[in-house]
Scaffold this active site. Structure first.
Site, mmCIF file in Angstrom:
data_model
loop_
_atom_site.group_PDB
_atom_site.id
_atom_site.type_symbol
_atom_site.label_atom_id
_atom_site.label_comp_id
_atom_site.label_asym_id
_atom_site.label_seq_id
_atom_site.Cartn_x
_atom_site.Cartn_y
_atom_site.Cartn_z
ATOM 1 C CG HIS A 38 25.603 -19.904 59.773
ATOM 2 N ND1 HIS A 38 24.805 -19.073 60.462
ATOM 3 C CD2 HIS A 38 25.101 -19.914 58.605
ATOM 4 C CE1 HIS A 38 23.907 -18.422 59.529
ATOM 5 N NE2 HIS A 38 24.162 -18.948 58.454
ATOM 6 C CB SER A 43 54.001 -25.503 74.146
ATOM 7 O OG SER A 43 53.886 -25.909 75.184
ATOM 8 C CE LYS A 79 49.761 -26.373 71.996
ATOM 9 N NZ LYS A 79 48.630 -25.970 71.435
ATOM 10 C CD GLU A 136 46.847 -17.850 69.482
ATOM 11 O OE1 GLU A 136 46.136 -18.701 69.803
ATOM 12 O OE2 GLU A 136 47.833 -17.754 70.075
#
Ligand code: ARG
Length: 513
Positions: free
Chosen positions: A162, A283, A289, A296
């Site tokens: 969870h 980024s 970043k 992804e």
């Protein structure tokens, strides 16, 4: 007819029609783009078919030589055919052979054959290769996970359910869980391979041929293990392709899950792993970043793949028996699915190989966590012979006390606090025993106490790694065997071609990457 310049000439298949297709209609129905992937297989299939036609007396030796000569010319330079000016690779190839020989000769290549068996033949040959390549990449990923697991058999980490801290475990155990799933993905590919590797050629349009073709001969020349015997089944069914794309979909779901885990663990909040610079994006705006974009993309592509799967199933669904042109539309979806999976597997393998594991951080998080609770409860069961439910209540109450005292670890609880909990629960356990139990149960001890088979205990890890390595080796062997069978058959086909064309160069063709 002038090949590729069709003015004044009818497209190869226009026999009843007096006019050519409208340009826009031709563009609309041409599968030329998707058929780029099939040129190589269409050439091989045509070579095998024509050799067989010669062997049964349909083509003279001179005819088969001229046809094979045109085909090897095309194999050396596939750019010689212009797919976009024809309905598909089959028409384009036939037009090329007719152009290179003459209509009296080239016009014979399509004897006892239809595009309906031809297209399924090409697709099965391509999928057979794609499936084997996908299996190789899967094995590479499995091996890189096994290497990482070997380095981390006693690296302690939290397991989550969870998305909440659940139990303490070892990092290798997590990696091995991926290996288990990926091994089943391999099993699935293995299982469908023999069903893909059967030959539909000779099914004709739907009802076979009155010409005495030798289907077993063409199947053997092309390295198939048998026939899709029933001519209707051979030309109409796409179930093997549905199971192929389903298997790819399942692989991508696995890759998506692994990616999701790695993405999460690479956040500053977790700080469990670092993804290498070479496999991270940056980024344009935020200089600090380092983004896990390749992972992804894998996760995103798993969505696209489910789209491909849906396309294939939806196109096939509700079609009546017998070839319908709708079936042409499954090709781009299948090729895209194959490409996505293969690319994703290769990228993920690099990510895993170059992954940096922050072992101390993982352990630190485990030390701070209440995930030790179930271990404490189980020790109470074992040492004090108490019902698990009572142990669960006591440890739960201790956790509640620690949380309400500022989220301190259980080991930070004071004697008085433990006493108070035991009293409230009417427990006759000794405070000292509890304190000692908590103090001794470090995360490392916790995993070493795990006795059940398949647990994260470091002692089991090495056994699991050894077993999975053996399994991977066995897969590798059977995969090499499969690839060898295909290449030996296709080499034999090339030698057959050379029997007719002594000048033919036996080296690999240019149209097969
Ligand atoms: N281009 C077609 C395909 O990809 C080949 C088969 C066409 N057959 C036909 N009878 N129209 O499926």
């Amino acid at each position: 007819m002038m090949y590729g310049t069709l003015q004044g000439a009818l497209l190869v298949y226009r026999s009843r029609s007096e006019k050519n297709l409208e340009d826009s209609t031709l563009r609309f129905l041409s599968s030329g783009k998707a058929d780029k992937e099939l040129i190589y297989y269409d050439i091989l299939g045509t070579q095998a078919h024509c050799i067989m036609l010669h062997e049964i007396g349909i083509l003279t030796v001179s005819e088969v030589e001229q046809i094979l000569s045109a085909l090897v010319k095309l194999e050396a330079n596939p750019a010689l055919i212009n797919l976009s000016t024809f309905e598909d690779v089959h028409e384009s190839l036939e037009a090329f052979v007719i152009d290179q020989t003459k209509a009296e000769i080239g016009g014979k290549v399509h004897t006892a054959r239809s595009r309906n068996d031809q297209v399924v033949l090409d697709m099965r040959m391509k999928i057979r290769d794609d499936l084997n390549n996908t299996s190789s990449y899967l094995l590479d990923l499995i091996n890189s996970l096994l290497r990482k697991a070997s380095e981390n058999v006693d690296t302690v980490i939290l397991f989550y359910t969870h998305s909440q801290q659940a139990q303490i475990g070892t990092f290798s155990h997590l990696l091995l869980s991926y290996v288990e799933t990926l091994s089943r993905d391999l099993d699935r590919l293995n299982e469908i391979y023999d069903r893909i590797n059967t030959c539909p050629l000779g099914g004709g349009a739907i009802g076979g041929s009155s010409i005495g073709i030798n289907r077993n001969r063409t199947a053997a020349l092309l390295g198939f293990i048998g026939l899709v015997t029933n001519s209707i089944d051979a030309t109409s069914s796409r179930d093997t392709m549905c199971e192929y794309v389903s298997s790819l979909g399942i692989i991508m779901i696995t890759l998506s899950r692994i990616s999701a885990d790695l993405i999460l663990w690479s956040t500053s909040e977790f700080g469990y792993i670092d993804i290498s610079d070479e496999n991270s994006s940056t980024s344009s705006a935020m200089p600090q970043k380092k983004n896990p974009d390749p992972l992804e993309i894998i996760r995103g592509k798993s969505g696209s793949l489910l789209g491909n799967l849906n396309s294939v199933f939806s196109i096939v669904k509700s079609l009546p028996t017998g070839y319908s042109r709708d079936l042409q539309e499954i090709k781009p979806a299948l090729w895209e699915a194959s490409n996505s999976v293969q690319n994703s597997l290769q990228i993920l393998e690099m990510v895993i190989d170059s992954l940096y594991v922050h072992r101390e951080r993982m352990e630190q998080m485990a030390v701070k966590s209440y995930a030790i609770s179930i271990d404490i409860a189980e020790q109470l069961v074992v040492k004090n012979r108490m019902p698990f439910r009572s142990a669960h209540k006591i440890v739960g109450a201790l956790v509640e006390k620690a949380v309400s005292s500022g989220n301190m670890p259980l080991s930070g609880l004071k004697k008085e606090q433990i006493k108070e909990v035991l009293l409230r629960l009417n427990s006759d356990l000794k405070v000292e025993d509890i304190m000692q139990l908590i103090a001794n149960l470090t995360p490392k001890v916790s995993v070493s106490l795990r006795l059940s088979e398949g647990s994260p205990n470091p002692k089991c890890q090495q056994l699991m790694i050894d077993e999975l390595k053996r399994k991977a080796l066995a897969y590798d062997k059977s995969l090499s065997g499969r690839k060898r069978c295909i290449s030996e058959s296709l080499d034999a086909l090339r030698r057959e071609v050379k029997n007719y064309l002594p000048d033919f160069d036996l080296r690999k063709s240019n149209c097969h990457a």
